[in-house]
Design an enzyme around this catalytic site. Structure first.
Site, PDB file in Angstrom:
ATOM      1  N   GLU A  53       0.825  -1.217   0.000  1.00  0.00           N
ATOM      2  CA  GLU A  53       0.000   0.000   0.000  1.00  0.00           C
ATOM      3  C   GLU A  53       0.856   1.263   0.000  1.00  0.00           C
ATOM      4  OE1 GLU A  53      -3.085   0.538  -0.528  1.00  0.00           O
ATOM      5  OE2 GLU A  53      -4.147  -1.301  -0.040  1.00  0.00           O
ATOM      6  N   ASP A  71      -6.292   8.247  -0.777  1.00  0.00           N
ATOM      7  CA  ASP A  71      -5.844   7.265   0.206  1.00  0.00           C
ATOM      8  C   ASP A  71      -4.669   7.875   0.969  1.00  0.00           C
ATOM      9  OD1 ASP A  71      -7.677   5.431  -0.836  1.00  0.00           O
ATOM     10  OD2 ASP A  71      -6.217   4.669  -2.272  1.00  0.00           O
TER      11      ASP A  71
END
Length: 147
Positions: A53, A71
């Site tokens: 991520e 994000d």
């Protein structure tokens, strides 16, 4: 005077970069914050997730044009559903946290939000986990770490 300007830029770049954890340092931190085995998710899976991520970077961001959301942080927590960045349309703010707090070097708030997400949706809420960690041997992510 030039030295002060250069020093100022140096401090600014460090502040913008944030903290990039070393793998075992992050493993110890996540364990200390109670993620090892949380909701049945192993520490190795959390390490795999954060590697893919954010590359263990607390300041990582990724804009998603289709949802007009971003994000944030080491877990790449989304502003449409989980945090408030003040600019995402129709945001839910499920973790009741500012998105900027998810990018702090102290990752306690990011971990608390990740716990909330995994409690509600499971680890499959993270696309990177599904793509890179599910059905893979993730033991190497904690291998050699003194925990």
């Amino acid at each position: 005077m030039k030295a002060l300007i250069i020093l100022g830029f140096l401090f600014l770049s460090v502040a913008v970069q944030g903290k990039v954890f070393e793998r075992c340092e992050l493993a110890r931190t996540l364990k200390k914050l109670g993620l090892d085995g949380y909701k049945g998710v192993s520490l190795a899976n959390w390490l795999c997730l954060t590697k893919w991520e954010s590359s263990y970077n607390t300041k990582a961001t990724n804009y998603n044009p289709s949802s007009e959301s971003t994000d944030y942080g080491i877990f790449q927590i989304n502003s449409k559903w989980w945090c408030n960045d003040g600019k995402t349309p129709n945001a839910v703010d499920g973790c009741h946290v500012s998105c900027s707090e998810l990018m702090e070097n102290d990752i306690a708030k990011a971990v608390a939000c990740a716990k909330h997400i995994v409690s509600e949706q499971g680890i499959t809420a993270w696309v990177a986990w599904k793509s890179h960690c599910r059905d893979h041997d993730v033991s190497s992510y904690v291998q050699g770490c003194t925990l």
